[in-house]
Scaffold this motif. Structure first.
Motif, PDB file in Angstrom:
ATOM      1  N   GLY A  48       4.118   0.826  -0.879  1.00  0.00           N
ATOM      2  CA  GLY A  48       3.965   1.438   0.331  1.00  0.00           C
ATOM      3  C   GLY A  48       3.809   0.693   2.050  1.00  0.00           C
ATOM      4  N   LYS A  50       5.336  -1.737   4.978  1.00  0.00           N
ATOM      5  CA  LYS A  50       5.891  -2.745   5.503  1.00  0.00           C
ATOM      6  C   LYS A  50       5.873  -3.342   6.841  1.00  0.00           C
ATOM      7  CE  LYS A  50      10.438   0.020   7.196  1.00  0.00           C
ATOM      8  NZ  LYS A  50      11.692  -0.369   6.855  1.00  0.00           N
ATOM      9  N   THR A  64       3.382   2.543   6.871  1.00  0.00           N
ATOM     10  CA  THR A  64       3.553   3.313   5.238  1.00  0.00           C
ATOM     11  C   THR A  64       4.119   4.264   5.201  1.00  0.00           C
ATOM     12  OG1 THR A  64       1.510   3.401   3.776  1.00  0.00           O
ATOM     13  CG2 THR A  64       1.057   3.771   6.526  1.00  0.00           C
ATOM     14  N   THR A  65       3.675   4.860   3.775  1.00  0.00           N
ATOM     15  CA  THR A  65       4.387   5.437   2.883  1.00  0.00           C
ATOM     16  C   THR A  65       3.471   6.181   2.550  1.00  0.00           C
ATOM     17  OG1 THR A  65       4.306   4.778   1.374  1.00  0.00           O
ATOM     18  CG2 THR A  65       6.075   4.510   2.627  1.00  0.00           C
ATOM     19  N   HIS A  66       1.844   6.189   2.377  1.00  0.00           N
ATOM     20  CA  HIS A  66       0.817   7.034   2.110  1.00  0.00           C
ATOM     21  C   HIS A  66      -0.367   6.735   3.514  1.00  0.00           C
ATOM     22  CE1 HIS A  66      -1.420   3.054   1.145  1.00  0.00           C
ATOM     23  NE2 HIS A  66       0.063   2.866   0.377  1.00  0.00           N
TER      24      HIS A  66
END
Length: 86
Positions: A48, A50, A64-66
């Protein structure tokens, strides 16, 4: 792998242009990684995450995705100095 582009030589470098029309230049290579500690798995993870395009030699941008607490790993691989003919 990332790089920092420099479009022009500073004045002090321009003064180094040789009478044989050679131009000195240098470049550096580095790598950067975004990580978080996954407490469920007891490991550092990149899931999640990069590295963002604003990453440079002085800082790492992590996307981030979280939510959570993040860190980054940074390795300065080498610095190279060359002289090339124009």
């Amino acid at each position: 792998m990332g790089y920092t582009k420099n479009d022009s030589l500073p004045v002090e470098e321009l003064k180094k242009i040789g009478s044989d029309d050679t131009v000195p230049y240098n470049f550096s290579m580095y790598t950067s990684k975004c990580m978080f500690y996954d407490e469920k798995k007891n490991v550092w993870s990149t899931d999640g995450l990069k590295v963002g395009h604003k990453t440079n030699l002085k800082s790492t941008e992590c996307l981030t995705t979280h939510l959570g607490t993040f860190g980054s790993g940074f390795s300065f691989l080498s610095a190279f100095n060359y002289t090339v003919a124009r």
